[in-house]
Design a protein around this motif. Structure first.
Motif, PDB file in Angstrom:
ATOM      1  N   LYS A  49       0.855  -1.186   0.000  1.00  0.00           N
ATOM      2  CA  LYS A  49       0.000   0.000   0.000  1.00  0.00           C
ATOM      3  C   LYS A  49       0.894   1.241   0.000  1.00  0.00           C
ATOM      4  CE  LYS A  49      -4.432   1.133   0.197  1.00  0.00           C
ATOM      5  NZ  LYS A  49      -5.467   0.578  -0.710  1.00  0.00           N
ATOM      6  N   LYS A  50       1.174   1.752  -1.202  1.00  0.00           N
ATOM      7  CA  LYS A  50       2.116   2.855  -1.331  1.00  0.00           C
ATOM      8  C   LYS A  50       1.617   4.135  -0.676  1.00  0.00           C
ATOM      9  CE  LYS A  50       4.258   1.111  -5.569  1.00  0.00           C
ATOM     10  NZ  LYS A  50       4.559   1.397  -7.003  1.00  0.00           N
ATOM     11  N   ILE A  51       0.310   4.395  -0.750  1.00  0.00           N
ATOM     12  CA  ILE A  51      -0.228   5.614  -0.160  1.00  0.00           C
ATOM     13  C   ILE A  51      -0.072   5.600   1.354  1.00  0.00           C
ATOM     14  CG2 ILE A  51      -2.571   4.667  -0.066  1.00  0.00           C
ATOM     15  CD1 ILE A  51      -1.559   8.363  -0.563  1.00  0.00           C
ATOM     16  N   ALA A  52      -0.236   4.435   1.969  1.00  0.00           N
ATOM     17  CA  ALA A  52      -0.065   4.312   3.419  1.00  0.00           C
ATOM     18  C   ALA A  52       1.391   4.572   3.794  1.00  0.00           C
ATOM     19  CB  ALA A  52      -0.491   2.925   3.894  1.00  0.00           C
ATOM     20  N   ALA A  53       2.307   4.056   2.991  1.00  0.00           N
ATOM     21  CA  ALA A  53       3.729   4.273   3.249  1.00  0.00           C
ATOM     22  C   ALA A  53       4.086   5.749   3.085  1.00  0.00           C
ATOM     23  CB  ALA A  53       4.568   3.419   2.304  1.00  0.00           C
ATOM     24  N   ALA A  54       3.527   6.390   2.048  1.00  0.00           N
ATOM     25  CA  ALA A  54       3.808   7.807   1.799  1.00  0.00           C
ATOM     26  C   ALA A  54       3.292   8.689   2.939  1.00  0.00           C
ATOM     27  CB  ALA A  54       3.179   8.240   0.479  1.00  0.00           C
ATOM     28  N   LEU A  55       2.093   8.377   3.414  1.00  0.00           N
ATOM     29  CA  LEU A  55       1.526   9.149   4.518  1.00  0.00           C
ATOM     30  C   LEU A  55       2.297   8.914   5.821  1.00  0.00           C
ATOM     31  CD1 LEU A  55      -2.295   8.721   3.780  1.00  0.00           C
ATOM     32  CD2 LEU A  55      -0.909  10.794   3.512  1.00  0.00           C
ATOM     33  N   THR A  56       2.797   7.703   5.991  1.00  0.00           N
ATOM     34  CA  THR A  56       3.636   7.411   7.155  1.00  0.00           C
ATOM     35  C   THR A  56       4.913   8.240   7.101  1.00  0.00           C
ATOM     36  OG1 THR A  56       2.818   5.139   7.348  1.00  0.00           O
ATOM     37  CG2 THR A  56       4.956   5.619   8.344  1.00  0.00           C
ATOM     38  N   LEU A  57       5.525   8.283   5.938  1.00  0.00           N
ATOM     39  CA  LEU A  57       6.746   9.062   5.752  1.00  0.00           C
ATOM     40  C   LEU A  57       6.505  10.542   6.038  1.00  0.00           C
ATOM     41  CD1 LEU A  57       9.720   9.063   4.699  1.00  0.00           C
ATOM     42  CD2 LEU A  57       8.780   9.551   2.440  1.00  0.00           C
ATOM     43  N   LEU A  58       5.425  11.066   5.479  1.00  0.00           N
ATOM     44  CA  LEU A  58       5.096  12.483   5.673  1.00  0.00           C
ATOM     45  C   LEU A  58       4.783  12.791   7.136  1.00  0.00           C
ATOM     46  CD1 LEU A  58       2.887  13.182   2.516  1.00  0.00           C
ATOM     47  CD2 LEU A  58       5.190  14.061   2.977  1.00  0.00           C
ATOM     48  N   GLY A  59       4.016  11.910   7.765  1.00  0.00           N
ATOM     49  CA  GLY A  59       3.653  12.127   9.166  1.00  0.00           C
ATOM     50  C   GLY A  59       4.848  12.097  10.088  1.00  0.00           C
ATOM     51  N   ASP A  60       5.713  11.107   9.892  1.00  0.00           N
ATOM     52  CA  ASP A  60       6.891  10.984  10.747  1.00  0.00           C
ATOM     53  C   ASP A  60       7.851  12.158  10.545  1.00  0.00           C
ATOM     54  OD1 ASP A  60       6.044   8.702  12.005  1.00  0.00           O
ATOM     55  OD2 ASP A  60       7.178   7.333  10.726  1.00  0.00           O
ATOM     56  N   ALA A  61       7.971  12.619   9.296  1.00  0.00           N
ATOM     57  CA  ALA A  61       8.827  13.781   9.035  1.00  0.00           C
ATOM     58  C   ALA A  61       8.197  15.049   9.601  1.00  0.00           C
ATOM     59  CB  ALA A  61       9.064  13.921   7.533  1.00  0.00           C
ATOM     60  N   ALA A  62       6.877  15.163   9.441  1.00  0.00           N
ATOM     61  CA  ALA A  62       6.177  16.369   9.888  1.00  0.00           C
ATOM     62  C   ALA A  62       6.281  16.582  11.392  1.00  0.00           C
ATOM     63  CB  ALA A  62       4.707  16.304   9.473  1.00  0.00           C
ATOM     64  N   LYS A  63       6.204  15.506  12.167  1.00  0.00           N
ATOM     65  CA  LYS A  63       6.263  15.683  13.621  1.00  0.00           C
ATOM     66  C   LYS A  63       7.640  16.196  14.050  1.00  0.00           C
ATOM     67  CE  LYS A  63       7.286  10.790  14.737  1.00  0.00           C
ATOM     68  NZ  LYS A  63       6.695   9.548  15.264  1.00  0.00           N
ATOM     69  N   GLY A  64       8.693  15.752  13.375  1.00  0.00           N
ATOM     70  CA  GLY A  64      10.020  16.263  13.673  1.00  0.00           C
ATOM     71  C   GLY A  64      10.145  17.729  13.303  1.00  0.00           C
ATOM     72  N   TRP A  65       9.594  18.082  12.154  1.00  0.00           N
ATOM     73  CA  TRP A  65       9.647  19.463  11.665  1.00  0.00           C
ATOM     74  C   TRP A  65       8.840  20.388  12.568  1.00  0.00           C
ATOM     75  CZ3 TRP A  65       6.119  23.073   9.768  1.00  0.00           C
ATOM     76  CH2 TRP A  65       6.669  24.152   9.074  1.00  0.00           C
ATOM     77  N   ILE A  66       7.627  19.970  12.906  1.00  0.00           N
ATOM     78  CA  ILE A  66       6.746  20.805  13.728  1.00  0.00           C
ATOM     79  C   ILE A  66       7.351  21.077  15.101  1.00  0.00           C
ATOM     80  CG2 ILE A  66       4.540  20.813  14.981  1.00  0.00           C
ATOM     81  CD1 ILE A  66       3.338  19.362  12.529  1.00  0.00           C
ATOM     82  N   ALA A  67       7.887  20.043  15.742  1.00  0.00           N
ATOM     83  CA  ALA A  67       8.459  20.210  17.084  1.00  0.00           C
ATOM     84  C   ALA A  67       9.579  21.244  17.075  1.00  0.00           C
ATOM     85  CB  ALA A  67       8.974  18.871  17.597  1.00  0.00           C
TER      86      ALA A  67
END
Length: 203
Positions: A49-67
């Motif tokens: 499921k490529k979309i699930a992997a892409a959203l996981t990547l974005l979410g994990d990167a976003a939390k680091g960026w936001i903090a």
């Protein structure tokens, strides 16, 4: 006190696993039960499921960026602003590696580290991302790409003239990334490492 609040909040944010959340949202198996057993984007990709992997990547990167961005916005002007930002960077990263919500068994931190680096300095983040992409495209090995990029990050940070606290934080993250990839290093040496896009295997 404000520094402590920032650090604790960053750790809790880092503890949120988008691999688990996205797998549940898409009706996929828990990423800790197949492939490498790692709750991260690369392992979710093995579900097909490529979309699930892409959203996981974005979410994990976003939390680091936001903090880190929030720490820069609200803590950069304090007497210990630079140190606070470095501590927040480490805290959100450690939250991903050792999440309180998953009994301290988290991912390897590549995406979260990228988000942190982009927030600290966009050129630092792009240099790390560029290194990862080149190695990943040539060898199709996510772990090898992460290891090479990790080695380069502290060097890039020094070349860019970033504060020594940030250079130290990036070096610590790099060492932790390498340590978290110890099993991948063994597989790489044995020629058994899974390539990007390979399907999951039952365990």
């Amino acid at each position: 006190m404000m520094t402590l609040v920032f650090v604790v909040c960053a750790y809790l944010l880092g503890s949120v696993s988008f691999a688990v959340l996205m797998s549940k949202a898409f009706g996929l198996a828990d990423p800790r039960t197949y492939g490498s057993g790692n709750p991260g984007a690369t392992n979710v990709l093995r579900s097909g499921k490529k979309i699930a992997a892409a959203l996981t990547l974005l979410g994990d990167a976003a939390k680091g960026w936001i903090a880190v961005v929030l720490a820069i916005m609200f803590g950069a002007h304090s007497a210990q602003g630079v140190t606070t930002i470095a501590l927040v960077a480490l805290a959100v990263f450690l939250g991903h590696l050792f999440p309180v919500f998953l009994k301290f068994k988290g991912g390897k931190g590549v995406a979260t580290a990228l988000g942190v680096l982009l927030a600290l300095n966009v050129w630092l983040g792009l240099a790390a991302l560029g290194t990862w992409l080149v190695i990943a495209l040539v060898f199709r090995l996510s772990s090898l790409a992460a290891l090479v990029a990790s080695i380069g990050v502290p060097v890039y940070a020094m070349v860019l003239g970033l504060p020594r606290e940030w250079v130290l934080a990036s070096a610590i993250m790099s060492l932790l990334l390498i340590w978290r990839h110890k099993s991948n290093i063994q597989n790489l040496l044995a020629g058994k490492e899974s390539r990007i896009g390979s399907k999951k295997t039952a365990q």
